[in-house]
Enzyme design. Structure first.
Site, PDB file in Angstrom:
ATOM      1  N   PRO A 138      53.050  82.153  29.552  1.00  0.00           N
ATOM      2  CG  PRO A 138      51.828  80.256  28.973  1.00  0.00           C
ATOM      3  CD  PRO A 138      52.958  81.130  28.495  1.00  0.00           C
ATOM      4  CE1 TYR A 139      59.063  81.745  35.625  1.00  0.00           C
ATOM      5  CE2 TYR A 139      59.710  83.268  33.883  1.00  0.00           C
ATOM      6  CZ  TYR A 139      59.905  82.742  35.139  1.00  0.00           C
ATOM      7  OH  TYR A 139      60.932  83.203  35.919  1.00  0.00           O
TER       8      TYR A 139
END
Ligand code: UGA
Length: 305
Positions: A138-139
């Site tokens: 997700p980062y």
């Protein structure tokens, strides 16, 4: 000249702000001192620097008289699944969108710190910048989104932005959740280190002084719109990094094997041809020298505590 460094109380940001100040520049540091890791460490990083507390997701950057913005603030760390995603969206996408808009309106150049994590498990190694981005954390997805925002603001509002994709930066003051920081701390304290996976994963480890050189060179000389990998020359596996640190410290690391962490890539290897060609940057710190510097820094801190 006057520069803004966002994330100036962070790992790379504090080194960059110090270097710019040492070069005689006027440096306005910005940081929101989030509690992603111990705020006391950030306060220590910021000592001696001019760092204003400001949340870029809701507050405006002051850009009068500013020649350039080094935008390093963000929510870091690839192990980013779960409800923490809101923080990644807010501190990366929402905050960066506001920075890009302010900078575009003020006509101020931005060097943006992106990440090797936008590649995910890449199709090609060493990985050049035109490799298809397919982040697996997700980062990494939010960092790629920030890159796209910079491009959209360049297209729509004339933003002069340069994107730097940093590869696993290490050195004194490294974020305490990162591998080398945990290893040197474990060695100094005689504590165990949790190794995610079997240690055969590899990284283009990049020494922080080289990362700082890359940012300054890009601000000074990169063409607007450039996207560059900023990665160390020598790729090493985690096992090799651990072996080197055991040799350097003269100690043995107690390893606790843990499952591979979700969001972690198997391998990173930076192709840095583009930044070398355009601005003359290349990493110059051998891994052993950088690890030695981080070990000494950590061992001294543990000894003094
Ligand atoms: C790092 C940074 O944390 C990201 O913010 C940055 O964007 C990214 O580099 C990048 O290159 O773009 P990472 O490569 O995962 O991410 O760096 P480390 O946290 O130092 O991890 C290196 C390796 O050590 C990974 O395989 C990780 O799973 C492993 N590790 C990490 C452990 O085995 N144990 C730990 O306690 C921490």
């Amino acid at each position: 000249m006057k520069f803004v460094v966002t994330g100036a109380a962070g790992f790379i940001g504090s080194h960059l702000a110090e270097r710019l100040s040492a070069q005689g520049h006027d440096v306005a540091g910005i940081d929101s001192f989030t509690d992603y890791y111990d705020v006391a460490l950030k306060e220590e990083n910021a000592r001696g620097l001019d760092v204003q507390r400001l949340d870029l997701a809701v507050e405006d950057l002051e850009l009068d008289g500013v020649h350039g913005v080094f935008h390093l603030a963000g929510q870091p760390g690839v192990r980013s699944f779960g409800d923490v995603f809101d923080e990644y969206v807010n501190r990366n996408l929402v905050a960066s969108r506001r920075v890009f808009e302010r900078a575009a309106r003020a006509g101020v150049r931005v060097v943006f710190a992106s990440s090797s994590s936008i590649y995910g498990d890449a199709e090609r190694y060493p990985t050049p910048e035109d490799t298809e981005p397919r982040p697996i954390s997700p980062y990494g997805i939010t960092k790629l989104g920030c890159e796209q925002l910079a491009r959209a603001y360049a297209q729509g509002f004339g933003l002069e932005a340069i994107v730097l994709r940093y590869f696993t930066v290490y050195g004194p003051r490294q974020r305490p959740d990162m591998a080398v920081a945990r290893i040197v701390d474990a060695l100094a304290r005689g504590a165990p280190f949790e190794l995610y996976g079997d240690g055969s994963q590899s990284r283009s480890f990049t020494y922080v002084a080289d990362a700082v050189d890359g940012a300054i060179a890009a601000m000074e000389r990169a063409p607007a719109g450039a996207v560059y990998n900023v990665g160390g020359g020598a790729e090493a596996t985690m096992r090799e990094a651990i072996d080197a640190l055991e040799r350097i410290s003269g100690r043995t690391l107690e390893l606790l094997e843990r499952p591979v962490a979700k969001g972690d890539v198997r391998r990173t290897a930076a192709d840095t041809t583009a930044i070398a060609r355009d601005v003359g940057w290349r990493a110059t710190t051998p891994l052993d020298d950088g690890l030695q510097a981080q070990w000494e820094w950590a061992a001294n801190r543990v000894a003094a505590s």
